[in-house]
Every structure is written in structure tokens, then in C-alpha cells.
Design a protein around this motif. Structure first.
Motif, PDB file in Angstrom:
ATOM      1  N   ARG A   1      44.646  38.386  44.265  1.00  0.00           N
ATOM      2  CA  ARG A   1      44.018  37.246  43.583  1.00  0.00           C
ATOM      3  C   ARG A   1      42.522  37.489  43.418  1.00  0.00           C
ATOM      4  NH1 ARG A   1      44.866  32.618  46.985  1.00  0.00           N
ATOM      5  NH2 ARG A   1      45.630  34.036  48.580  1.00  0.00           N
ATOM      6  N   ALA A   2      41.919  38.107  44.431  1.00  0.00           N
ATOM      7  CA  ALA A   2      40.485  38.385  44.339  1.00  0.00           C
ATOM      8  C   ALA A   2      40.197  39.381  43.216  1.00  0.00           C
ATOM      9  CB  ALA A   2      39.968  38.915  45.680  1.00  0.00           C
TER      10      ALA A   2
ATOM     11  N   SER B   1      41.816  39.887  40.581  1.00  0.00           N
ATOM     12  CA  SER B   1      41.997  39.347  39.249  1.00  0.00           C
ATOM     13  C   SER B   1      40.853  38.406  38.851  1.00  0.00           C
ATOM     14  CB  SER B   1      43.350  38.640  39.115  1.00  0.00           C
ATOM     15  OG  SER B   1      43.336  37.448  39.851  1.00  0.00           O
ATOM     16  N   THR B   2      40.061  37.927  39.818  1.00  0.00           N
ATOM     17  CA  THR B   2      38.895  37.151  39.383  1.00  0.00           C
ATOM     18  C   THR B   2      37.640  37.992  39.284  1.00  0.00           C
ATOM     19  OG1 THR B   2      38.754  36.416  41.658  1.00  0.00           O
ATOM     20  CG2 THR B   2      39.297  34.747  40.020  1.00  0.00           C
ATOM     21  N   ASP B   3      37.459  38.955  40.156  1.00  0.00           N
ATOM     22  CA  ASP B   3      36.192  39.686  40.167  1.00  0.00           C
ATOM     23  C   ASP B   3      36.381  41.042  40.842  1.00  0.00           C
ATOM     24  OD1 ASP B   3      33.613  40.618  40.497  1.00  0.00           O
ATOM     25  OD2 ASP B   3      32.790  38.659  41.019  1.00  0.00           O
TER      26      ASP B   3
ATOM     27  N   GLU C   1      34.599  43.866  40.756  1.00  0.00           N
ATOM     28  CA  GLU C   1      33.462  44.515  41.396  1.00  0.00           C
ATOM     29  C   GLU C   1      33.200  43.936  42.787  1.00  0.00           C
ATOM     30  OE1 GLU C   1      29.629  46.055  39.363  1.00  0.00           O
ATOM     31  OE2 GLU C   1      29.144  44.045  40.059  1.00  0.00           O
ATOM     32  N   THR C   2      33.222  42.611  42.872  1.00  0.00           N
ATOM     33  CA  THR C   2      32.960  41.982  44.160  1.00  0.00           C
ATOM     34  C   THR C   2      34.076  42.288  45.153  1.00  0.00           C
ATOM     35  OG1 THR C   2      31.773  40.253  43.000  1.00  0.00           O
ATOM     36  CG2 THR C   2      32.352  39.803  45.273  1.00  0.00           C
ATOM     37  N   THR C   3      35.295  42.403  44.663  1.00  0.00           N
ATOM     38  CA  THR C   3      36.386  42.749  45.562  1.00  0.00           C
ATOM     39  C   THR C   3      36.145  44.128  46.176  1.00  0.00           C
ATOM     40  OG1 THR C   3      37.850  41.478  44.143  1.00  0.00           O
ATOM     41  CG2 THR C   3      38.894  42.851  45.786  1.00  0.00           C
TER      42      THR C   3
ATOM     43  N   ALA D   1      43.951  39.820  48.244  1.00  0.00           N
ATOM     44  CA  ALA D   1      43.216  40.861  47.526  1.00  0.00           C
ATOM     45  C   ALA D   1      43.628  40.893  46.055  1.00  0.00           C
ATOM     46  CB  ALA D   1      43.455  42.227  48.182  1.00  0.00           C
TER      47      ALA D   1
END
Ligand SMILES: Nc1ncnc2c1ncn2[C@@H]1O[C@H](COP(=O)(O)OP(=O)(O)OP(=O)(O)O)[C@@H](O)[C@H]1O
Ligand SMILES: [Mg+2]
Lengths: 297, 234
Positions: free
Chosen positions: A172-173, A175-177, A179-181, A170
Motif C-alpha cells: 500500500r505504501a 502504491s502511494t509513494d 520514493e518515500t517507501t 509495504a
């Protein structure tokens, strides 16, 4: 210089660099998620040593318990800083949070002077850290053995958390996106709290080991290691955890080597780190492992 | 199962949804078509809690969920496959799928759903340890759909899943949506590919600049003169 001195100094550099790495990870994880440089991070490092000082030195708790509690308290402090100072600014312009971070840092440092006293305190040392070992004919003191070993174990544990657990995925998620997380059913605020707690716990462990090496603590002791660790995070590529580890080692080794082999420059060892910081910010702001800069929408 | 009533959404001064009401009955496929900028994605984001409406209500299975945070709504059985796939490129295929199952704690159920997704998309199984960012566009879309299914939703909302895919793949996506529907999911589908979407739909809506301007069964809209002109290019 002969080879054995070189190897000796290299080990010293790795040992110091490992501590920078422990602090640098907290900067880089928070930056990766919030694009915020948490200037108060170095002060959490300092607070942890005071927690340990009071718990073990004054209240005479056994070391294992005192350290555990100090690390937990530091994690709590890190989380609270986010909760109180940064969370209300989540949707504000980024510069507001940055200024707030500087403010929190000043508050902790000057509050520390008022509450804890400006005079340095002698930090106690567990027996094992002062013990002298004989290794292949050379004698070596406990701190020089145990600090790098513990650092390695902690770093391994961190990598496990980040790359092998659900909360790590979570992080890592997010830190990339972000909103999608959220669409995945992740409560972002909890992930952010966890990140602050984890980063602060690492800095706390680093701080306590720092105090084993340099057993004098004062309320401003977090500033310089904090900046050096921040430099390490930038060198490695801010936002990148492995980068922060490598950056920490590089900074630690450079610092030790300057003192050891260019002694006439040793008075400038701290300045060198800042030259590195400025050079990277100017010429390679993404560091060695960082991703190309991309403004967050 | 899902009901929107008189939803109004603003982005600052922009009035993006101007009183949208739609109804998604249990077990149906409902399609929403409309031009770029009509407000379709905004409607989905409002349903999933990413955007808060200023006015109006959203009811899911007779419970009002208006304004609840996104992570709660997922747990209530609504999954969204966002526009542009938005897979986590630095996570592996397997990790992406597991992110879809984030709020779940039923290990066995998760395992079963993972097998189901892999049998729907065998390519994902082959590539399970590959980083999401290394997949082709089509594979990323499959991953985004698979990830949506991993929360075991009762309602799957998809935002333009065929966007940017080669015609063969577009076919495949619609085929898969049909299969997913047959496996018992309710589907809310936003599409630019109006013809294929309307053919699939039990119920369909047309949105223009933040308002629902037409509605009917998929077939009714397919045969509608205005729809044919504006959206089917005839
Ligand atoms: N975050 C935002 N801030 C401000 N305005 C926005 C934002 N998101 C969307 N809008 C505006 O709201 C309106 C509806 O946008 P939306 O994305 O919902 O349209 P859409 O129907 O999904 O279009 P498309 O088919 O291009 O995806 C547009 O005018 C858009 O410019
Ligand atoms: Mg859209």
C-alpha cells in the motif's frame, strides 16, 4: 420471472463475478504500483489451468498437490514476466512497458498454441465438484457451492495479507509513494515481485475454478475473462482492491442477468461488458472507488 | 560519522551538486542552509541513496556507501525525514510508524522505540488508528519525524522540517530536535529557518548553487556579516 429464479441467477452471477474478481485484483494491484496494465495477466490465468491439467490429469498427482503446485508455478510465471519484461523498463516511458505487456500477452497465447496445441482439452473435475447436494428441496451441483465458497475464502485471505501484514503495508505504501517507501528501507523490487506473484496466484486459483465450471481449456481462454476482469477493475476504480472485488461481482451479475432475463440479447453478452468498459473509460475513468487521476511524477 | 567528499550530482544536463564536501561528526547537530534550488535536498537524497552521484564519495562510519541502494543505507543507520513530510496518507498513523521500522526484526526494540515516539508525540498515540492523510500539517510533521526515528537510526537527516508550519509549531519542532539530539542521535538538519537552525547547530554549512560557500560553528555563521544579510534578513 419469479423470485426463486432471480435468486438462483443472482447466485450464479455472484459465483461467476467472484472469478472475475480474482483476476481483476491482479490487474488492479499491479496498476496501483506501476501504473501498468499487465495485459499478460489473463494469459497467466490460462497457463494455470494447463499446469493443473498436466499435473493432475496427466501426471496423476492428487488434486490438493496439483492445484498447489499449479498456483505456485503461475505465481512464478507472473514474477518472471515482471523480471524479464517489465523491470528493465522501470525508468522508461510508460507506453514502452504497455506495449511490452501486449507483446508478452501475444507471446504467451501464440506460444501456447504452438506448445500446448490449439485444440481444447477436457479439464478433469474433482469428485466433490461434481457431487450433487440437496438443499431445501432443490438440488445443486458441487461447483456451484464450492467455487463461491473458495472464492470468498481466498478474497478474505487476500484482504488479510494486504491490510494486516507487513508486506501488505509495504504494497500500500509503494502504491502511494514509491520514493518515500524506499526511504523506509523497503526493497521496492521485492515488493513488486511479491505483488506479481500474489496477483498471479489469485488469477491461477480463478482459472482452475473456471475450468471446474467450464471444463474445456485452450490457449486463448484467458483473453475474454481477462478483458472482463480488466473491465471489473476499471468499474471498481483501477488501483483499488475492494473496487476490483465489487467490480468483478457487478460484471458477473450483469452478464448472467442478461443471459437469463434478456435471452434475445444473450448473443451480445460479451459486447455488453465492453460497452461498460468503454462507457467508464469515457465518462468515469476512475470508476466507483478510484482516486482522482493524478499523473505520477 | 558521515563524510561527503567532492560530490557531483547531475540531473540530466543540470549540474546540481558541484563538488560538495561536508563532515558530520558523531553526536553533533549539523545544519545546512541555502536558498531555494541550491541543492540541499539533492545532497540528502544522495546520502540516502535515492540519487546516485557521478563523482565523489560518501563514507559512513569509515565504510564507503556511495551509490548503494536506499534500502541498504537505512539498515546502516541513516534515516531521512523528507521534504514535505511525505507521510503515507492511506496508511494509519501506526502503520506509518511501522513502515519506519520496516527492515528491523527486533520486536522488543521496535516496541520500545514506538513507546519512545509516543511519549515524544502524545498526539500520535491518540491518533494511532487514524489515516495519515487526516492529520493536520503539524501532526504530519511529527509523524514524519517519528517514522524516521522508528528505524532506530544513529543519524537522522531532516529536510526542512519546519516548512509551512505556524510559528508555535516551528518552536516545537526545534524543541523536539533538541530532545532527540540529547537522546543520543546525530542530526543533519536542512532548514530555511536559518536563525533557529544555526542556534541549534554545532557545525553549519551554507550552500549556494550546488557548492558549499561557507562553513563554521553555528555561532560563527550567526555572527557572519554575509550570512546575516543573505539568510537572516538583517
Ligand atoms: N528530479 C529532478 N530533475 C531535474 N532537476 C532537479 C530534480 N530535482 C532537483 N532538480 C534541480 O536541482 C537543483 C537543486 O534542487 P534541490 O531540490 O536539491 O534544491 P533545494 O536546495 O532543496 O531547494 P528547496 O529549498 O527549494 O527545497 C534545482 O535547480 C532543481 O531544479
Ligand atoms: Mg529542498
Amino acid at each position: 420471472m419469479d423470485l426463486s429464479t432471480f435468486i438462483q441467477q443472482l447466485l450464479n452471477g455472484i459465483s461467476l463475478g467472484g472469478l472475475y474478481a480474482l483476476i481483476a485484483i491482479g490487474y488492479t494491484m499491479v496498476y496501483g504500483i506501476l501504473r501498468l496494465i499487465n495485459f499478460a495477466h489473463g494469459d497467466v490465468f490460462m497457463l494455470a489451468t494447463y499446469f493443473a491439467y498436466y499435473l493432475v490429469g496427466i501426471y496423476m498427482l492428487p488434486w490438493w498437490l496439483g492445484i498447489t503446485l499449479a498456483v505456485l508455478l503461475a505465481a512464478l510465471v507472473g514474477m518472471s514476466i515482471d523480471r524479464v519484461a517489465y523491470r528493465p523498463l522501470r525508468n522508461a516511458p510508460r507506453i514502452s512497458a504497455l506495449i511490452t505487456a501486449v507483446g508478452v500477452s501475444f507471446l504467451l497465447e501464440n506460444g501456447g498454441i504452438v506448445v500446448l496445441g490449439a485444440r481444447p482439452k477436457g479439464f478433469p473435475r474433482p469428485e466433490i465438484m461434481g457431487k450433487v447436494y440437496t438443499l431445501a428441496g432443490a438440488s445443486i451441483i458441487g461447483v456451484s457451492v464450492w467455487v463461491p465458497v473458495l472464492t470468498l475464502l481466498i478474497l478474505a485471505a487476500l484482504l488479510f495479507i494486504v491490510y494486516r501484514t507487513k508486506i501488505g503495508a509495504a504494497m500500500r505504501a509503494v502504491s502511494t509513494d514509491m520514493e518515500t517507501t524506499r526511504l523506509m528501507g523497503v526493497d521496492i523490487d521485492r515488493v513488486i515481485s511479491f505483488t506479481f506473484a500474489l496477483g498471479s496466484a489469485l488469477a491461477a486459483a480463478g482459472g482452475i475454478m473456471w475450468a471446474f465450471k467450464f471444463p474445456q481449456i485452450n490457449p486463448l481462454m484467458g483473453i475474454l475473462p481477462g478483458w472482463k476482469a480488466f473491465t471489473a477493475a476499471v468499474v471498481g476504480g483501477i488501483g483499488n482492491i475492494i473496487g476490483a472485488m465489487l467490480g468483478g461481482l457487478v460484471i458477473g451479475i450483469v452478464e448472467i442477468m442478461i443471459v437469463a432475463f434478456l435471452p434475445w440479447l444473450s448473443g451480445y453478452k460479451d459486447a455488453f461488458v465492453f460497452i461498460i468498459l468503454i462507457a467508464f473509460l469515457l465518462f468515469k475513468p476512475t470508476g466507483f472507488l478510484g482516486e482522482p487521476l493524478k499523473e505520477k511524477v | 560519522m558521515l563524510k561527503l567528499q567532492d560530490l557531483h550530482v547531475y540531473y540530466g544536463g543540470i549540474h546540481a551538486l558541484k563538488g560538495v564536501s561536508i563532515d558530520v561528526p558523531e553526536g553533533s547537530i549539523v545544519t545546512l542552509i541555502g536558498a531555494n534550488g541550491a541543492g540541499k535536498s539533492t545532497m540528502l537524497k544522495t546520502i540516502t541513496g535515492l540519487v546516485r552521484p557521478r563523482k565523489g564519495t560518501i563514507t559512513l562510519n569509515d565504510e564507503e556507501i556511495t551509490g548503494q541502494p536506499a534500502h541498504r543505507i537505512v539498515s546502516k543507520g541513516v534515516a531521512m525525514v523528507p521534504e514535505g513530510r511525505r507521510i503515507f496518507r492511506n496508511l494509519t498513523v501506526y502503520e506509518n510508524l511501522m513502515m519506519g521500522a520496516y527492515p528491523r526484526t527486533d520486536r522488543n526494540g521496535i516496541k520500545e522505540d514506538l513507546e519512545r515516539v509516543f511519549s515524544l508525540f502524545p498526539r500520535l498515540k491518540e491518533r494511532r488508528n487514524q489515516k495519515g492523510g487526516t492529520l493536520s500539517g503539524g501532526e504530519q510533521q511529527m509523524l514524519a519525524i517519528g517514522r524516521g526515528l522508528m528505524s532506530s537510526p544513529s543519524l537522522l537527516a531532516l529536510d526542512e522540517p519546519s516548512l509551512g508550519l505556524a510559528p508555535v509549531l516551528v518552536q516545537e519542532v526545534f524543541q523536539i530536535l533538541k530532545q532527540i539530539h540529547e537522546q543520543g542521535k546525530t542530526i543533519l538538519l536542512i532548514e530555511q529557518n536559518a536563525k533557529a537552525a544555526l542556534q541549534l547547530a554545532d557545525r553549519a554549512y551554507v550552500m549556494e548553487t550546488g557548492r558549499i560557500t561557507m562553513q563554521g560553528t553555528g555561532r560563527e555563521l550567526l555572527e557572519n556579516e554575509l550570512v546575516r544579510k543573505a539568510y537572516l534578513g538583517e
